[in-house]
Design a protein around this motif. Sequence first.
Motif, PDB file in Angstrom:
ATOM      1  N   GLN A  55       0.822  -1.228   0.000  1.00  0.00           N
ATOM      2  CA  GLN A  55       0.000   0.000   0.000  1.00  0.00           C
ATOM      3  C   GLN A  55       0.846   1.265   0.000  1.00  0.00           C
ATOM      4  O   GLN A  55       0.431   2.285  -0.535  1.00  0.00           O
ATOM      5  CB  GLN A  55      -0.922   0.037   1.229  1.00  0.00           C
ATOM      6  N   ALA A  56       2.019   1.207   0.648  1.00  0.00           N
ATOM      7  CA  ALA A  56       2.822   2.428   0.809  1.00  0.00           C
ATOM      8  C   ALA A  56       3.900   2.572  -0.269  1.00  0.00           C
ATOM      9  O   ALA A  56       4.779   3.419  -0.159  1.00  0.00           O
ATOM     10  CB  ALA A  56       3.468   2.448   2.195  1.00  0.00           C
ATOM     11  N   VAL A  57       3.827   1.731  -1.312  1.00  0.00           N
ATOM     12  CA  VAL A  57       4.861   1.799  -2.356  1.00  0.00           C
ATOM     13  C   VAL A  57       4.280   2.476  -3.594  1.00  0.00           C
ATOM     14  O   VAL A  57       3.386   1.936  -4.255  1.00  0.00           O
ATOM     15  CB  VAL A  57       5.376   0.393  -2.724  1.00  0.00           C
ATOM     16  N   SER A  58       4.797   3.645  -3.907  1.00  0.00           N
ATOM     17  CA  SER A  58       4.265   4.413  -5.032  1.00  0.00           C
ATOM     18  C   SER A  58       4.636   3.784  -6.370  1.00  0.00           C
ATOM     19  O   SER A  58       5.739   3.280  -6.560  1.00  0.00           O
ATOM     20  CB  SER A  58       4.822   5.834  -4.972  1.00  0.00           C
ATOM     21  N   HIS A  59       3.725   3.913  -7.325  1.00  0.00           N
ATOM     22  CA  HIS A  59       3.995   3.424  -8.680  1.00  0.00           C
ATOM     23  C   HIS A  59       5.185   4.164  -9.291  1.00  0.00           C
ATOM     24  O   HIS A  59       5.872   3.617 -10.163  1.00  0.00           O
ATOM     25  CB  HIS A  59       2.754   3.600  -9.560  1.00  0.00           C
ATOM     26  N   ILE A  60       5.425   5.372  -8.833  1.00  0.00           N
ATOM     27  CA  ILE A  60       6.553   6.151  -9.395  1.00  0.00           C
ATOM     28  C   ILE A  60       7.861   5.404  -9.140  1.00  0.00           C
ATOM     29  O   ILE A  60       8.714   5.282 -10.014  1.00  0.00           O
ATOM     30  CB  ILE A  60       6.585   7.560  -8.769  1.00  0.00           C
ATOM     31  N   HIS A  61       8.004   4.841  -7.921  1.00  0.00           N
ATOM     32  CA  HIS A  61       9.212   4.073  -7.599  1.00  0.00           C
ATOM     33  C   HIS A  61       9.230   2.735  -8.331  1.00  0.00           C
ATOM     34  O   HIS A  61      10.262   2.294  -8.824  1.00  0.00           O
ATOM     35  CB  HIS A  61       9.293   3.824  -6.090  1.00  0.00           C
ATOM     36  N   LEU A  62       8.071   2.082  -8.385  1.00  0.00           N
ATOM     37  CA  LEU A  62       8.020   0.751  -8.997  1.00  0.00           C
ATOM     38  C   LEU A  62       8.423   0.785 -10.471  1.00  0.00           C
ATOM     39  O   LEU A  62       9.045  -0.138 -10.983  1.00  0.00           O
ATOM     40  CB  LEU A  62       6.607   0.167  -8.874  1.00  0.00           C
ATOM     41  N   ARG A  63       8.045   1.855 -11.140  1.00  0.00           N
ATOM     42  CA  ARG A  63       8.300   1.936 -12.581  1.00  0.00           C
ATOM     43  C   ARG A  63       9.760   2.245 -12.903  1.00  0.00           C
ATOM     44  O   ARG A  63      10.196   2.100 -14.036  1.00  0.00           O
ATOM     45  CB  ARG A  63       7.414   3.006 -13.211  1.00  0.00           C
ATOM     46  N   GLN A  64      10.508   2.708 -11.880  1.00  0.00           N
ATOM     47  CA  GLN A  64      11.928   2.979 -12.110  1.00  0.00           C
ATOM     48  C   GLN A  64      12.737   1.716 -11.828  1.00  0.00           C
ATOM     49  O   GLN A  64      12.272   0.821 -11.138  1.00  0.00           O
ATOM     50  CB  GLN A  64      12.402   4.103 -11.187  1.00  0.00           C
ATOM     51  N   ASP A  65      13.949   1.681 -12.358  1.00  0.00           N
ATOM     52  CA  ASP A  65      14.837   0.568 -12.028  1.00  0.00           C
ATOM     53  C   ASP A  65      15.564   0.879 -10.731  1.00  0.00           C
ATOM     54  O   ASP A  65      15.640   2.028 -10.321  1.00  0.00           O
ATOM     55  CB  ASP A  65      15.835   0.345 -13.168  1.00  0.00           C
ATOM     56  N   GLY A  66      16.072  -0.171 -10.082  1.00  0.00           N
ATOM     57  CA  GLY A  66      16.887   0.053  -8.896  1.00  0.00           C
ATOM     58  C   GLY A  66      16.101  -0.107  -7.613  1.00  0.00           C
ATOM     59  O   GLY A  66      14.885  -0.325  -7.621  1.00  0.00           O
ATOM     60  N   PRO A  67      16.827  -0.001  -6.473  1.00  0.00           N
ATOM     61  CA  PRO A  67      16.197  -0.228  -5.174  1.00  0.00           C
ATOM     62  C   PRO A  67      15.187   0.863  -4.815  1.00  0.00           C
ATOM     63  O   PRO A  67      15.277   1.990  -5.306  1.00  0.00           O
ATOM     64  CB  PRO A  67      17.379  -0.221  -4.195  1.00  0.00           C
ATOM     65  N   ILE A  68      14.240   0.511  -3.957  1.00  0.00           N
ATOM     66  CA  ILE A  68      13.208   1.450  -3.509  1.00  0.00           C
ATOM     67  C   ILE A  68      13.382   1.650  -2.005  1.00  0.00           C
ATOM     68  O   ILE A  68      13.440   0.680  -1.247  1.00  0.00           O
ATOM     69  CB  ILE A  68      11.801   0.894  -3.806  1.00  0.00           C
ATOM     70  N   ALA A  69      13.432   2.919  -1.594  1.00  0.00           N
ATOM     71  CA  ALA A  69      13.657   3.220  -0.173  1.00  0.00           C
ATOM     72  C   ALA A  69      12.344   3.180   0.598  1.00  0.00           C
ATOM     73  O   ALA A  69      11.930   4.164   1.204  1.00  0.00           O
ATOM     74  CB  ALA A  69      14.331   4.578  -0.040  1.00  0.00           C
ATOM     75  N   SER A  70      11.684   2.045   0.541  1.00  0.00           N
ATOM     76  CA  SER A  70      10.448   1.882   1.311  1.00  0.00           C
ATOM     77  C   SER A  70      10.249   0.400   1.580  1.00  0.00           C
ATOM     78  O   SER A  70      10.520  -0.433   0.710  1.00  0.00           O
ATOM     79  CB  SER A  70       9.254   2.437   0.537  1.00  0.00           C
ATOM     80  N   ASP A  71       9.811   0.079   2.779  1.00  0.00           N
ATOM     81  CA  ASP A  71       9.551  -1.313   3.127  1.00  0.00           C
ATOM     82  C   ASP A  71       8.073  -1.646   2.911  1.00  0.00           C
ATOM     83  O   ASP A  71       7.254  -0.757   2.691  1.00  0.00           O
ATOM     84  CB  ASP A  71       9.921  -1.566   4.591  1.00  0.00           C
ATOM     85  N   VAL A  72       7.756  -2.932   3.010  1.00  0.00           N
ATOM     86  CA  VAL A  72       6.384  -3.381   2.769  1.00  0.00           C
ATOM     87  C   VAL A  72       5.895  -4.181   3.972  1.00  0.00           C
ATOM     88  O   VAL A  72       6.535  -5.153   4.389  1.00  0.00           O
ATOM     89  CB  VAL A  72       6.307  -4.265   1.500  1.00  0.00           C
ATOM     90  N   LEU A  73       4.767  -3.760   4.531  1.00  0.00           N
ATOM     91  CA  LEU A  73       4.129  -4.509   5.611  1.00  0.00           C
ATOM     92  C   LEU A  73       3.190  -5.535   4.979  1.00  0.00           C
ATOM     93  O   LEU A  73       2.352  -5.182   4.150  1.00  0.00           O
ATOM     94  CB  LEU A  73       3.333  -3.568   6.518  1.00  0.00           C
ATOM     95  N   VAL A  74       3.354  -6.803   5.373  1.00  0.00           N
ATOM     96  CA  VAL A  74       2.514  -7.873   4.822  1.00  0.00           C
ATOM     97  C   VAL A  74       1.622  -8.413   5.936  1.00  0.00           C
ATOM     98  O   VAL A  74       2.114  -8.917   6.957  1.00  0.00           O
ATOM     99  CB  VAL A  74       3.384  -9.005   4.235  1.00  0.00           C
ATOM    100  N   CYS A  75       0.318  -8.286   5.756  1.00  0.00           N
ATOM    101  CA  CYS A  75      -0.647  -8.769   6.751  1.00  0.00           C
ATOM    102  C   CYS A  75      -1.466  -9.908   6.164  1.00  0.00           C
ATOM    103  O   CYS A  75      -1.812  -9.882   4.984  1.00  0.00           O
ATOM    104  CB  CYS A  75      -1.602  -7.650   7.167  1.00  0.00           C
ATOM    105  N   GLY A  76      -1.794 -10.886   6.994  1.00  0.00           N
ATOM    106  CA  GLY A  76      -2.616 -12.001   6.522  1.00  0.00           C
ATOM    107  C   GLY A  76      -2.820 -13.008   7.630  1.00  0.00           C
ATOM    108  O   GLY A  76      -2.055 -13.036   8.604  1.00  0.00           O
ATOM    109  N   ASP A  77      -3.836 -13.839   7.468  1.00  0.00           N
ATOM    110  CA  ASP A  77      -4.146 -14.823   8.513  1.00  0.00           C
ATOM    111  C   ASP A  77      -3.519 -16.185   8.243  1.00  0.00           C
ATOM    112  O   ASP A  77      -3.601 -17.074   9.087  1.00  0.00           O
ATOM    113  CB  ASP A  77      -5.673 -14.961   8.644  1.00  0.00           C
ATOM    114  N   SER A  78      -2.902 -16.360   7.074  1.00  0.00           N
ATOM    115  CA  SER A  78      -2.249 -17.635   6.745  1.00  0.00           C
ATOM    116  C   SER A  78      -0.743 -17.404   6.632  1.00  0.00           C
ATOM    117  O   SER A  78      -0.296 -16.541   5.866  1.00  0.00           O
ATOM    118  CB  SER A  78      -2.801 -18.167   5.414  1.00  0.00           C
ATOM    119  N   ASP A  79       0.027 -18.182   7.399  1.00  0.00           N
ATOM    120  CA  ASP A  79       1.490 -18.030   7.332  1.00  0.00           C
ATOM    121  C   ASP A  79       2.008 -18.353   5.934  1.00  0.00           C
ATOM    122  O   ASP A  79       2.912 -17.687   5.422  1.00  0.00           O
ATOM    123  CB  ASP A  79       2.164 -18.951   8.363  1.00  0.00           C
ATOM    124  N   ALA A  80       1.431 -19.379   5.302  1.00  0.00           N
ATOM    125  CA  ALA A  80       1.892 -19.766   3.961  1.00  0.00           C
ATOM    126  C   ALA A  80       1.611 -18.643   2.960  1.00  0.00           C
ATOM    127  O   ALA A  80       2.445 -18.329   2.104  1.00  0.00           O
ATOM    128  CB  ALA A  80       1.194 -21.051   3.523  1.00  0.00           C
TER     129      ALA A  80
END
Length: 224
Positions: free
Chosen positions: A141-166
């Motif tokens: 949710q917090a990762v902008s498309h502007i960063h995704l469309r560029q090459d290279g690392p992105i200075a933002s982390d991703v929180l992953v939520c869910g009820d299944s560990d798998a």
Amino acid sequence: MTDRLILTLAILGGTGNEGPGLAYRWAQAGYHVIIGSRSSEKAAGVAADLNARLERDFVDAMLNADAAKACDIAILTVPYAAQRATLEPLKDLLSGKLLVNVTVPLDTENVAGVRMPPAGSAAQEAQEILGDAVSVTAAFQAVSHIHLRQDGPIASDVLVCGDSDAAKEQTLQLVAAAGLTGWDAGPLQNSVVAEGLVAVLIGINKRYKIKSAGIRITGEQAPT
Ligand SMILES: NC(=O)c1ccc[n+]([C@@H]2O[C@H](COP(=O)([O-])OP(=O)(O)OC[C@H]3O[C@@H](n4cnc5c(N)ncnc54)[C@H](OP(=O)(O)O)[C@@H]3O)[C@@H](O)[C@H]2O)c1
């Protein structure tokens, strides 16, 4: 889920801003990606642009229902107002699969103010719509498309939520494949925080004139 070597990812509503950014990174990482849309022509145009940039045919185009049927994992990137109408017809097609929800329930009248839906979050509402046969996670949710469309690392982390560990583990693999650092952020109910953060970041962008602020988890690894 499947034990095939190359997984197929369907990005439902993949013709907008966020979808092609994710598609670009996953196709680069070797996944087979399908751009899903309400329009075959629109999807084909986005897929052709991505394949031209990638210089190989790793991205296909389909209507959302065909993409949901063909995929191993689905990713939802539609405006929140379109979430229910997009998911309801796909319930049976997604049965037994993972849906990664990127949708953010922004208050269209004040995008810098948090306003969550009655289910708690968009991801929880998606789980309610799809039922227990589909594993829903919330991520990106917090990762902008502007960063995704560029090459290279992105200075933002991703929180992953869910009820299944798998399901969370599979989502964390997709996060890593997109060149980002992911964190298991707990059960799906915690997606209220991950989704709500977006309104906070939009407010920070405006207040401090930052282009696409993100988040980063800090701290030192405890010795084992
Ligand atoms: N943009 C970002 O940087 C970003 C970052 C993180 C999270 N997000 C979240 O990700 C989601 C997608 O963002 P986006 O900027 O890519 O959105 P978008 O460009 O406005 O829309 C994405 C796609 O959703 C489909 N769509 C739009 N209105 C629809 C409707 N009424 N019914 C059914 N489908 C509809 C369209 O696909 P078709 O016309 O091809 O069907 C459209 O191309 C949003 O919930 C957003 O909050 C965005």
